[in-house]
Design an enzyme around this catalytic site. Structure first.
Site, mmCIF file in Angstrom:
data_model
loop_
_atom_site.group_PDB
_atom_site.id
_atom_site.type_symbol
_atom_site.label_atom_id
_atom_site.label_comp_id
_atom_site.label_asym_id
_atom_site.label_seq_id
_atom_site.Cartn_x
_atom_site.Cartn_y
_atom_site.Cartn_z
ATOM 1 N N SER A 51 14.819 49.245 56.667
ATOM 2 C CA SER A 51 14.250 49.351 57.873
ATOM 3 C C SER A 51 15.056 50.195 59.067
ATOM 4 O O SER A 51 14.267 50.428 60.107
ATOM 5 C CB SER A 51 14.270 47.771 58.334
ATOM 6 O OG SER A 51 15.685 47.484 58.395
ATOM 7 N N ASP A 89 20.313 48.556 50.649
ATOM 8 C CA ASP A 89 18.744 48.600 50.375
ATOM 9 C C ASP A 89 18.411 50.161 49.692
ATOM 10 O O ASP A 89 18.829 50.980 50.464
ATOM 11 C CB ASP A 89 18.001 48.477 51.643
ATOM 12 C CG ASP A 89 16.627 47.818 51.198
ATOM 13 O OD1 ASP A 89 16.425 47.617 50.304
ATOM 14 O OD2 ASP A 89 15.896 47.680 52.345
ATOM 15 N N GLU A 186 9.553 38.232 51.199
ATOM 16 C CA GLU A 186 9.098 38.778 52.524
ATOM 17 C C GLU A 186 7.561 38.689 52.578
ATOM 18 O O GLU A 186 6.876 38.804 51.811
ATOM 19 C CB GLU A 186 9.363 40.377 52.497
ATOM 20 C CG GLU A 186 8.822 40.907 53.714
ATOM 21 C CD GLU A 186 9.268 42.145 54.232
ATOM 22 O OE1 GLU A 186 10.316 42.508 53.612
ATOM 23 O OE2 GLU A 186 8.924 42.423 55.283
HETATM 24 O O1 KIV Z 1 14.865 46.970 55.136
HETATM 25 C C1 KIV Z 1 15.090 45.572 55.537
HETATM 26 O O2 KIV Z 1 15.426 45.370 56.448
HETATM 27 C C2 KIV Z 1 14.684 44.774 54.576
HETATM 28 C C3 KIV Z 1 14.704 43.292 55.021
HETATM 29 C C4 KIV Z 1 14.511 42.791 56.317
HETATM 30 C C5 KIV Z 1 14.532 42.236 53.945
HETATM 31 O O3 KIV Z 1 14.265 44.764 53.445
#
Ligand code: KIV
Length: 270
Positions: A51, A89, A186
């Site tokens: 994100s 991530d 999600e």
């Molecule tokens: O990229 C992100 O911030 C996420 C979360 C909101 C789960 O994958």
């Protein structure tokens, strides 16, 4: 009072044990300052989410985020986070090409950032990679339901679980069997997220997936109201950060223009 609040450093076993005993709180962070604040506040999991492409870099979606950018942000979060469990991530394209390529990139993230886990979006197609990662000492968090990296093939961000609840449950069970330590759900309708949570032994962390997940995750900028754009229904703004900072910035400008700042207490007289 939280049973886990006294724990000096959260590890993967604490996260797994929290299922059914205490809700897990997670938030995203992307730099030293924000990570220090939420680490001090006591969240259990900090995620450097892709994100960052949207809230830090200003892209329309998460797809442009690179492995280098992920590593760069993780390093700064690591410098701040003393207690939280740290999850990176994996960005779009960094683990889908082949198991070997995914393994190499995940090893790089763990080695270069000091993070403790990676998060991968995906269902059955990522199982071989998940197994290899876990066998080789890398904690993996799954992510199913609305997967922002699939925005183009999904034709937008669509709530999940209305017509594919069985698929979601199967994916969750397969990921659990492959060894993930938890799964982000999600944008999953509440009753489906509840059923998945009840059927799994590992914790589910919800975002837009209702009240019955084992924990919740939100994006830092959403929690602290740093944007004036529309806030999605599943977000709760805990402060109006944008207006607090905007008004302070305006006051700084005004006081500087009027010669009120710096005043005598802000100067070195000798
Ligand atoms: O990229 C992100 O911030 C996420 C979360 C909101 C789960 O994958």
């Amino acid at each position: 009072m939280s049973k886990y609040s006294e724990i000096k450093k959260i590890n993967v076993n604490h996260i797994k044990k929290m299922k059914g005993s205490e809700k897990i709180v997670s938030i995203t962070a992307y730099d030293y300052t924000s990570a220090r604040i939420v680490d001090d506040a006591g969240v259990e999991i900090m995620l450097v989410g892709d994100s960052l492409g949207m809230v830090v870099a200003g892209y329309d979606n998460t797809l442009p985020v690179t492995l280098e950018e992920t590593i760069y942000h993780c390093k700064y979060v690591k410098n701040a986070a003393k207690r939280s469990f740290l999850v990176a991530d994996m960005p779009f394209g960094s683990y889908q090409i082949s198991v070997e390529d995914g393994l190499r990139n995940c090893f790089r993230v763990i080695k270069e950032t000091g993070f403790e886990a990676v998060k991968l979006e995906g269902g059955i197609e990522i199982i071989p990679l998940v197994k290899k990662l876990v066998q080789n000492g890398i904690n993996v968090m799954g992510h199913i339901g609305l997967m922002p990296q699939m925005v183009n093939t999904m034709g937008g961000y669509k709530i999940q679980g209305r017509s594919n609840s069985e698929t979601l449950l199967n994916e969750a069970l397969e990921l659990e069997n492959a060894g993930v330590f938890s799964i982000v759900l999600e944008g999953v309708i509440e009753n489906v997220a509840k059923e998945i949570t009840e059927k799994l032994k590992i914790p589910t962390i919800g975002i837009g997936s209702g009240r019955y997940c084992d924990g919740q995750i939100l994006v830092f900028h959403d929690v602290f109201g740093l944007y004036d754009d529309m806030t999605p229904k599943f977000v709760k703004k805990y402060c109006d950060g944008r207006n607090i900072i905007l008004n302070a910035a305006k006051l700084y400008i005004k006081e500087t223009k009027n010669g009120i700042f710096p005043s005598v207490e802000n100067v070195f007289l000798e």
